[in-house]
Write a protein that holds these residues in place. Structure first.
Motif, PDB file in Angstrom:
ATOM      1  N   ALA A   1      34.597  49.940  41.317  1.00  0.00           N
ATOM      2  CA  ALA A   1      33.778  51.042  40.812  1.00  0.00           C
ATOM      3  C   ALA A   1      34.381  52.405  41.129  1.00  0.00           C
ATOM      4  N   GLY A   2      35.381  52.448  42.003  1.00  0.00           N
ATOM      5  CA  GLY A   2      35.998  53.716  42.369  1.00  0.00           C
ATOM      6  C   GLY A   2      35.269  54.444  43.474  1.00  0.00           C
ATOM      7  N   ILE A   3      34.316  53.758  44.144  1.00  0.00           N
ATOM      8  CA  ILE A   3      33.548  54.402  45.213  1.00  0.00           C
ATOM      9  C   ILE A   3      34.348  54.447  46.508  1.00  0.00           C
ATOM     10  N   MET A   4      35.230  53.483  46.701  1.00  0.00           N
ATOM     11  CA  MET A   4      36.070  53.509  47.894  1.00  0.00           C
ATOM     12  C   MET A   4      37.476  53.043  47.547  1.00  0.00           C
ATOM     13  N   ASP A   5      38.437  53.491  48.373  1.00  0.00           N
ATOM     14  CA  ASP A   5      39.830  53.118  48.186  1.00  0.00           C
ATOM     15  C   ASP A   5      40.118  51.825  48.934  1.00  0.00           C
ATOM     16  N   GLU A   6      41.391  51.500  49.073  1.00  0.00           N
ATOM     17  CA  GLU A   6      41.775  50.285  49.783  1.00  0.00           C
ATOM     18  C   GLU A   6      41.244  50.308  51.209  1.00  0.00           C
ATOM     19  N   MET A   7      40.929  49.101  51.726  1.00  0.00           N
ATOM     20  CA  MET A   7      40.418  48.982  53.084  1.00  0.00           C
ATOM     21  C   MET A   7      41.439  49.490  54.095  1.00  0.00           C
ATOM     22  N   VAL A   8      40.929  50.112  55.138  1.00  0.00           N
ATOM     23  CA  VAL A   8      41.786  50.579  56.227  1.00  0.00           C
ATOM     24  C   VAL A   8      41.672  49.584  57.369  1.00  0.00           C
ATOM     25  N   GLY A   9      42.788  48.994  57.782  1.00  0.00           N
ATOM     26  CA  GLY A   9      42.735  47.969  58.822  1.00  0.00           C
ATOM     27  C   GLY A   9      42.749  48.538  60.224  1.00  0.00           C
ATOM     28  N   ASP A  10      42.358  47.683  61.157  1.00  0.00           N
ATOM     29  CA  ASP A  10      42.452  47.991  62.590  1.00  0.00           C
ATOM     30  C   ASP A  10      41.747  49.286  62.963  1.00  0.00           C
ATOM     31  N   THR A  11      40.539  49.461  62.437  1.00  0.00           N
ATOM     32  CA  THR A  11      39.814  50.701  62.743  1.00  0.00           C
ATOM     33  C   THR A  11      39.027  50.598  64.043  1.00  0.00           C
ATOM     34  N   LEU A  12      38.855  49.368  64.552  1.00  0.00           N
ATOM     35  CA  LEU A  12      38.004  49.200  65.722  1.00  0.00           C
ATOM     36  C   LEU A  12      38.746  48.507  66.859  1.00  0.00           C
ATOM     37  N   ASP A  13      39.989  48.887  67.085  1.00  0.00           N
ATOM     38  CA  ASP A  13      40.791  48.191  68.074  1.00  0.00           C
ATOM     39  C   ASP A  13      40.227  48.305  69.480  1.00  0.00           C
ATOM     40  N   GLY A  14      39.457  49.345  69.757  1.00  0.00           N
ATOM     41  CA  GLY A  14      38.969  49.539  71.111  1.00  0.00           C
ATOM     42  C   GLY A  14      37.724  48.760  71.465  1.00  0.00           C
TER      43      GLY A  14
ATOM     44  N   LEU B   1      31.640  42.905  48.718  1.00  0.00           N
ATOM     45  CA  LEU B   1      31.103  44.227  48.421  1.00  0.00           C
ATOM     46  C   LEU B   1      32.223  45.263  48.348  1.00  0.00           C
ATOM     47  N   SER B   2      33.164  45.192  49.284  1.00  0.00           N
ATOM     48  CA  SER B   2      34.251  46.175  49.279  1.00  0.00           C
ATOM     49  C   SER B   2      35.080  46.070  48.000  1.00  0.00           C
ATOM     50  N   GLN B   3      35.273  44.843  47.520  1.00  0.00           N
ATOM     51  CA  GLN B   3      36.023  44.664  46.272  1.00  0.00           C
ATOM     52  C   GLN B   3      35.286  45.296  45.094  1.00  0.00           C
ATOM     53  N   GLU B   4      33.949  45.116  45.061  1.00  0.00           N
ATOM     54  CA  GLU B   4      33.158  45.715  43.978  1.00  0.00           C
ATOM     55  C   GLU B   4      33.173  47.240  44.059  1.00  0.00           C
ATOM     56  N   LEU B   5      33.106  47.758  45.281  1.00  0.00           N
ATOM     57  CA  LEU B   5      33.127  49.214  45.457  1.00  0.00           C
ATOM     58  C   LEU B   5      34.479  49.800  45.063  1.00  0.00           C
ATOM     59  N   MET B   6      35.547  49.057  45.309  1.00  0.00           N
ATOM     60  CA  MET B   6      36.874  49.528  44.892  1.00  0.00           C
ATOM     61  C   MET B   6      37.001  49.500  43.372  1.00  0.00           C
TER      62      MET B   6
ATOM     63  N   GLN C   1      33.739  59.531  42.505  1.00  0.00           N
ATOM     64  CA  GLN C   1      34.663  59.973  43.550  1.00  0.00           C
ATOM     65  C   GLN C   1      34.576  59.021  44.726  1.00  0.00           C
ATOM     66  N   ALA C   2      35.722  58.693  45.317  1.00  0.00           N
ATOM     67  CA  ALA C   2      35.739  57.804  46.481  1.00  0.00           C
ATOM     68  C   ALA C   2      35.053  58.477  47.666  1.00  0.00           C
ATOM     69  N   SER C   3      34.305  57.692  48.438  1.00  0.00           N
ATOM     70  CA  SER C   3      33.571  58.220  49.581  1.00  0.00           C
ATOM     71  C   SER C   3      34.200  57.714  50.876  1.00  0.00           C
ATOM     72  N   THR C   4      34.678  58.645  51.703  1.00  0.00           N
ATOM     73  CA  THR C   4      35.254  58.246  52.988  1.00  0.00           C
ATOM     74  C   THR C   4      34.185  57.707  53.924  1.00  0.00           C
ATOM     75  N   GLY C   5      32.932  58.205  53.779  1.00  0.00           N
ATOM     76  CA  GLY C   5      31.841  57.719  54.622  1.00  0.00           C
ATOM     77  C   GLY C   5      31.557  56.254  54.359  1.00  0.00           C
ATOM     78  N   ILE C   6      31.462  55.870  53.095  1.00  0.00           N
ATOM     79  CA  ILE C   6      31.220  54.472  52.743  1.00  0.00           C
ATOM     80  C   ILE C   6      32.381  53.608  53.222  1.00  0.00           C
ATOM     81  N   MET C   7      33.600  54.091  53.026  1.00  0.00           N
ATOM     82  CA  MET C   7      34.781  53.320  53.427  1.00  0.00           C
ATOM     83  C   MET C   7      34.774  53.063  54.932  1.00  0.00           C
TER      84      MET C   7
END
Length: 216
Positions: A138-151, A131-136, A106-112
């Motif tokens: 394996a199904g551990i995480m979904d596609e990367m979410v961009g611009d999460t740290l704009d502040g 690492l993110s490519q390998e985790l995707m 199952q994909a993990s939002t925490g890891i993502m």
């Protein structure tokens, strides 16, 4: 035959776990290397501050103290990143353990979330993307979410505005309380062997260049 198995059943979970663990260890070694470099920079800069204070050069001492402030800010960020990386490692191992028991991942939002944060670090950007490519895969995480740290940039600007008090504290700490706020420097500030002024300026430029390299 192995290629046919992969095409039918997908990547081998054991191989995926080993690759992910290898990338996690590689990232942690990189952070440890950067932390060691920062410790060396701070030790050298402290020596230069004492020499500047002995000469009565409060201006240079304050510039150097600000460099230490930046070094410590960077080191704090790296320690937080190392803790976050270790958290990712634990979550990845737990996800593979669950897969062995339940036969599914199952994909993990925490890891993502943590990986999205770490991939923004210049020190880890390349290997964290691997690492993110390998985790995707394996199904551990979904596609990367961009611009999460704009502040973050705005927050860093606020910290810069508050740096003066920290610089005063650093000067007081290194000179044993004999130099805090900018002003006259007593002649009896303890110092190590005093370098030539030209040599100190070259050392300062070299130190700034290495700090910029660590931050970019």
């Amino acid at each position: 035959m192995e290629a046919i198995k992969r095409a039918i059943y997908g990547p081998n979970p054991q191989e995926q776990m080993q690759k992910c663990n290898s990338l996690l260890r590689r990232n942690e070694r990189q952070l440890d290397k950067q932390l060691t470099n920062l410790s060396g920079l701070e030790a050298k800069t402290k020596s230069m501050i004492k020499a500047s204070a002995k000469r009565g050069d409060a201006s240079s001492a304050r510039i150097l103290a600000k460099e230490i402030y930046h070094v410590r800010q960077q080191r704090s960020r790296l320690f937080k990143s190392k803790a976050q990386l270790q958290s990712v490692g634990m979550q990845v191992r737990e996800a593979f353990a669950v897969r062995r028991i339940q036969g599914s991942m199952q994909a993990s939002t925490g890891i993502m979330r943590d990986v999205n944060t770490l991939v923004r670090l210049p020190e880890l950007s390349g290997t964290m993307r691997q690492l993110s490519q390998e985790l995707m895969k394996a199904g551990i995480m979904d596609e990367m979410v961009g611009d999460t740290l704009d502040g973050l940039d705005e927050a860093d600007d606020v910290l810069e505005e508050q740096a003066d008090a920290e610089v005063d504290a650093i000067l007081s700490e290194i000179t044993g309380g004999k130099l805090g706020q900018a002003g006259t420097v007593p002649d009896n500030v303890p110092a190590e062997e005093e370098p030539a002024e030209e040599e100190e300026e070259a050392d300062l430029d070299d130190m700034r260049e290495r700090l910029r390299a660590l931050q970019s």
